[in-house]
Design a protein around this motif. Sequence first.
Motif, PDB file in Angstrom:
ATOM      1  N   ASP C  86       0.721  -1.086   0.104  1.00 17.47           N
ATOM      2  CA  ASP C  86      -0.172  -0.083  -0.051  1.00 17.47           C
ATOM      3  C   ASP C  86       0.762   1.181  -0.056  1.00 17.47           C
ATOM      4  O   ASP C  86       1.667   1.370   0.882  1.00 17.47           O
ATOM      5  CB  ASP C  86      -0.795  -0.097   1.016  1.00 17.47           C
ATOM      6  CG  ASP C  86      -1.791   1.239   1.419  1.00 17.47           C
ATOM      7  OD1 ASP C  86      -2.560   1.225   0.752  1.00 17.47           O
ATOM      8  OD2 ASP C  86      -1.313   2.134   2.142  1.00 17.47           O
ATOM      9  N   GLN C  87       0.567   2.073  -0.972  1.00 17.70           N
ATOM     10  CA  GLN C  87       1.540   3.376  -1.090  1.00 17.70           C
ATOM     11  C   GLN C  87       1.509   4.225   0.080  1.00 17.70           C
ATOM     12  O   GLN C  87       2.534   4.571   0.751  1.00 17.70           O
ATOM     13  CB  GLN C  87       1.034   4.142  -2.244  1.00 17.70           C
ATOM     14  CG  GLN C  87       1.835   5.294  -2.614  1.00 17.70           C
ATOM     15  CD  GLN C  87       3.041   4.963  -3.244  1.00 17.70           C
ATOM     16  OE1 GLN C  87       3.410   4.159  -3.690  1.00 17.70           O
ATOM     17  NE2 GLN C  87       4.023   6.145  -3.154  1.00 17.70           N
ATOM     18  N   ASP C  88       0.428   4.476   0.922  1.00 13.49           N
ATOM     19  CA  ASP C  88       0.469   5.214   2.077  1.00 13.49           C
ATOM     20  C   ASP C  88       1.330   4.664   3.098  1.00 13.49           C
ATOM     21  O   ASP C  88       1.907   5.322   3.758  1.00 13.49           O
ATOM     22  CB  ASP C  88      -0.891   5.499   2.530  1.00 13.49           C
ATOM     23  CG  ASP C  88      -1.867   6.352   1.389  1.00 13.49           C
ATOM     24  OD1 ASP C  88      -1.089   7.236   0.851  1.00 13.49           O
ATOM     25  OD2 ASP C  88      -3.106   6.193   1.413  1.00 13.49           O
ATOM     26  N   GLN C  89       1.084   3.442   3.288  1.00 10.15           N
ATOM     27  CA  GLN C  89       1.886   2.754   4.303  1.00 10.15           C
ATOM     28  C   GLN C  89       3.443   2.785   3.961  1.00 10.15           C
ATOM     29  O   GLN C  89       4.250   2.946   4.997  1.00 10.15           O
ATOM     30  CB  GLN C  89       1.369   1.262   4.450  1.00 10.15           C
ATOM     31  CG  GLN C  89       0.100   1.065   5.105  1.00 10.15           C
ATOM     32  CD  GLN C  89      -0.201  -0.512   5.269  1.00 10.15           C
ATOM     33  OE1 GLN C  89       0.841  -1.127   5.196  1.00 10.15           O
ATOM     34  NE2 GLN C  89      -1.341  -0.706   5.318  1.00 10.15           N
ATOM     35  N   VAL C  91       5.030   5.089   2.176  1.00  8.82           N
ATOM     36  CA  VAL C  91       5.456   6.292   2.467  1.00  8.82           C
ATOM     37  C   VAL C  91       5.676   6.682   4.030  1.00  8.82           C
ATOM     38  O   VAL C  91       6.652   7.138   4.580  1.00  8.82           O
ATOM     39  CB  VAL C  91       4.324   7.563   1.814  1.00  8.82           C
ATOM     40  CG1 VAL C  91       5.115   8.806   2.512  1.00  8.82           C
ATOM     41  CG2 VAL C  91       4.622   7.388   0.424  1.00  8.82           C
ATOM     42  N   SER C  92       4.575   6.298   4.729  1.00  9.06           N
ATOM     43  CA  SER C  92       4.662   6.345   6.332  1.00  9.06           C
ATOM     44  C   SER C  92       6.013   5.437   6.679  1.00  9.06           C
ATOM     45  O   SER C  92       6.569   6.112   7.698  1.00  9.06           O
ATOM     46  CB  SER C  92       3.200   5.772   6.851  1.00  9.06           C
ATOM     47  OG  SER C  92       3.492   5.650   8.203  1.00  9.06           O
ATOM     48  N   ASP C 240       9.476  14.438  -0.825  1.00  7.77           N
ATOM     49  CA  ASP C 240       8.153  14.706  -1.062  1.00  7.77           C
ATOM     50  C   ASP C 240       7.870  14.685  -2.440  1.00  7.77           C
ATOM     51  O   ASP C 240       6.956  14.108  -2.929  1.00  7.77           O
ATOM     52  CB  ASP C 240       7.745  16.284  -0.426  1.00  7.77           C
ATOM     53  CG  ASP C 240       7.868  16.251   1.090  1.00  7.77           C
ATOM     54  OD1 ASP C 240       7.646  14.844   1.570  1.00  7.77           O
ATOM     55  OD2 ASP C 240       7.875  17.162   1.579  1.00  7.77           O
ATOM     56  N   ILE C 243       7.747  11.276  -4.030  1.00  3.56           N
ATOM     57  CA  ILE C 243       6.420  10.470  -3.766  1.00  3.56           C
ATOM     58  C   ILE C 243       5.281  11.055  -4.440  1.00  3.56           C
ATOM     59  O   ILE C 243       4.728  10.107  -5.185  1.00  3.56           O
ATOM     60  CB  ILE C 243       6.308  10.742  -2.306  1.00  3.56           C
ATOM     61  CG1 ILE C 243       7.328  10.010  -1.405  1.00  3.56           C
ATOM     62  CG2 ILE C 243       4.851  10.226  -1.927  1.00  3.56           C
ATOM     63  CD1 ILE C 243       7.361   8.731  -1.450  1.00  3.56           C
ATOM     64  N   ASP C 244       5.376  12.162  -4.829  1.00  2.00           N
ATOM     65  CA  ASP C 244       4.172  12.800  -5.878  1.00  2.00           C
ATOM     66  C   ASP C 244       4.402  12.521  -7.125  1.00  2.00           C
ATOM     67  O   ASP C 244       3.624  11.691  -7.910  1.00  2.00           O
ATOM     68  CB  ASP C 244       4.414  14.302  -5.656  1.00  2.00           C
ATOM     69  CG  ASP C 244       3.739  14.983  -4.610  1.00  2.00           C
ATOM     70  OD1 ASP C 244       3.180  14.368  -3.820  1.00  2.00           O
ATOM     71  OD2 ASP C 244       3.951  16.164  -4.315  1.00  2.00           O
ATOM     72  N   GLN C 247       3.617   8.914  -7.762  1.00  2.00           N
ATOM     73  CA  GLN C 247       1.812   8.634  -7.739  1.00  2.00           C
ATOM     74  C   GLN C 247       1.395   8.056  -9.194  1.00  2.00           C
ATOM     75  O   GLN C 247       1.101   7.049  -9.360  1.00  2.00           O
ATOM     76  CB  GLN C 247       1.153   9.710  -7.489  1.00  2.00           C
ATOM     77  CG  GLN C 247       1.290  10.285  -6.004  1.00  2.00           C
ATOM     78  CD  GLN C 247       0.782   9.269  -4.955  1.00  2.00           C
ATOM     79  OE1 GLN C 247       0.067   8.141  -5.381  1.00  2.00           O
ATOM     80  NE2 GLN C 247       1.227   9.421  -3.659  1.00  2.00           N
TER      81      GLN C 247
END
Lengths: 428, 226, 313
Positions: C86-89, C91-92, C240, C243-244, C247
Amino acid sequence: MTAAILGTMIVLLLLGFPMMVPLIIGSMVGFVGLFGGLGQLETLVQQVIAGIQPASLIAVPMFIFAAEIMTRGQSAARLIDLVMAFLGHIKGGLAISTAGACTMFGAVSGSTQATVVAVGGPLRPRLLKAGYSDKFTLALIINASDIAFLIPPSIGMIIYGVVSGTSISELFLAGIGPGLLILLLFSIYSYIYAVRHNVPTEPAATWPERFRAMRRAIWPLGFPVIIIGGIYGGIFSPTEAAAACVLYAIVLEMIVFREVSPRQLYATAKSTGLITAVVFILVGAGAAFSYVISFAQIPQAILGGIGIDGMGPYGVLFTISIAFFIGCMFVDPIVVILILVPIFAPVVQATGLDPVLVGTIVTLQVAIGSATPPFGCDIFTAIAVFRRPYWEVIRGTPPFIAILLSVSVALIYFPQIALFLRDISISR
Amino acid sequence: MTNDPDPSRDATAIPGPSPVDAAVLAAAEAVQAQDDIDDGLYESGLPGPLGLLDKGIARLEAFALAFGVLAMAFNTTSNVVGRFVFGQSLYFSEEINQALIVLITFAGISYAARHGRHIRMSAITDALPFRERKAMMVITSGVTAVLLLALSWYALTYVMTQAGRGRVLPALRIPQWWILVWVPAGLFLTGLQYALTALKNLTDPEIWLSTATRDGYDLPHKDKAP
Amino acid sequence: DTWRYAFEEALDEVQGVYAQKFKEEVEANSDHEVQLFPFGTLGESDNIMEQAQSGILQFVNQSPGFTGALIPEAQVFFVPYLLPEDQDQLVSFFRNSETITSIFPELYAEQGLELLKMYPEGEVMLTTKTPVESPADLSDVKVRVMTNPLLVESYRAFGATPTPLPWGETYGGLQTGIIDGQENPAFFIESTRMYEVTDHITRLGHNNFTTALMANQEFFEGLDEADQQVIQAAADAAFDHIIDYQQGLTETALEAIMEAKPAMTVTTLTEEQRAPFRETAGDVEATFLEIGGPRAQEVLDQMKADLEAAAAS
Ligand code: NA
Ligand code: NA
């Protein structure tokens, strides 16, 4: 600064220093200039070592070894006898066969140096015996080896494709046209040379003689079968094909023909190692020198100075050709591609040039540059393998380089020479 | 080039269009077939026990060259056989070849220096008179010696730095410096050979390309001192 | 001053985009200049790393997989199914992981390097000539891997025949059939034209290619606090940015591939299809513990704890 370093290097070369000296001194002066002292010379050593380690270079000693075994034994002689049985009565037949052999060998080898060794080694004595001058012979060998870089597979095209993001299969298709054109022109020149210098032709062989030559060559004909069948049959990579040739040559000459003794095999391995070392120390020293060039961002500075942005497509193509040609006179072709391709990429894009055409031109230029004085790598391979003085090796090259350069110009004005094969297969 | 004194290059037997070409041709074939270096005949440039040691090193270099090349062929073909016949690649094959190429190159440059085989552009010096040619040989050998000895020092510090960092070869998982030790050794021995060559040219009436080789293998008429 | 920064990819690939953003930030917020050296111009990955260690280069971007020859613990990023899909996980994880913010900086410091940032380059995908849905489909399939024992072990555990081959011979090897597949992030499959010589892309979800920016430590510690701040801020801003940028990157790359070769298939394995691949991770973890250096166990345990934390966030 750059001019002073290059000038010093050429003077040292002319004074008869071993060729590694100008390259090492050039790099050392560069390091001292860049880092203000001797503190970073460890990196110079690192670059010399890194320069000889690429996996693709392993093909060079392996092809040298196979060629030496073949020449010491019978394989090479029998193969050449076969060619001569069919082409010997034509004016320039053996020279044309040499260029043809470079092209064939090019279909299995990605490297011009391996081609110099594998084709030139066995054929040079035959050409001399047939009455060609050594000057012509050496020049023919080192320049016909350029064809190997254009006929797929080509290390140069792979690197160009990866760095510039261009289709490698399209590049491979585009290399075939110019490669065959060069073969044709070299054949014509060989014919003219043979006529003008009255190189004797052999009487035409009879058909029974030709069949005998074919029978004698059956075992050695296994070499092209192994190489081409092995690579295109997915059994081994071009580098591994070189090692497979060594194995086959050992089996043939030691067991089948019983021509080479274990003692001679040892001697052959030793002389292969010696030639390899003499060439590779220059490859390594060249890598250290190109490090200096790219660290100091010299190409960027030069290009900024000549105002490439205002040129039209022809201007850009000529500038690219000249830059790669000059670069390869001093530095290893692969390194030149790595350094220069990204520098030209924005201009190529802005001018709307076909990247496959540019890649073909670049590949042709680096192949030509590698046979061009002062530091072209094919020249020092030829010196090491054939043990002829530097001057002797380069003396006969001007007509060949003129032919190659006219093909480059033709490629700029008639891009279809390269692109027609691709265009046919794409519209399919 | 017509009076080559070396009998192995006797040109008379070969029917060629001109005697010049015949001599070159004979040399070409000699290079191809009979030009092996006989290590038993090699003479060191050093006196006494040092000379014996040097001869021993020369033998070792020769062995390293032959071994390196044979091992490279064996290693590369084994990988093919492993992959194609047994479906199993030797995943350390590439690293072994890298180790061997370093061994071959740096054992070889010293061996090449002993036998005067390094590539040089001799067109201009060949045209010089004897005395000047000899002087140039002293200068070029001396400068080359100093350069290579200096470089061998930096190679040694590089190898020690690498040993200190503890870098390993990813597949073999042995320290990387193990395969690099030949670099300073080879550069040092090569530098030494050039120093001895300079010395030999200062002490001997003839011109020497290396301690064991007279200048001008391709220039027979210049072989002898006037 | 002029600071030199070398990386392992071309200017328009992920590491190049990161480097350009870093350069832009540093130059905007200080009077220093950053010179960029893309792939190959100063040598191979190992060479530029050594140059950063000896201070010739101030910055170097090297992937931990390569750093494994120097810092064996860094090979942990080759263990499959360790990083979240999962992308959000993901990045976190990269922002907050204890492993990345405290253990690895210590390990890099032992080599004279200041670890500035670790960041993901994109999901690793398998490209092959035959479709792959289960380990059985990989039987006798020769997959090119980098010369690393963990990658060899991973693909062996997946059921394939791992085949180390130099990168330069990979394209030709796929073309002639010496090998049948290779793995890389989508943007790299696109930029290096690997799709031309393979027919199927499979998303196993087993890894995300990780890379790292570091500085020569002596250089970094010799800077005043303001400059150190500028560098840290630039590394964060570039993170940052990347990461953008990422996407859409995988999708853009896959679209470009499909446009160039409509016959290509892209298969994302379902959770059930991934299960048998996931089960093999234990074998690779065992190999990692064996060759991952003195702190391997600690790194692996902390990674797992960090991942749980990332999943909970
Ligand atoms: Na070729
Ligand atoms: Na050439």
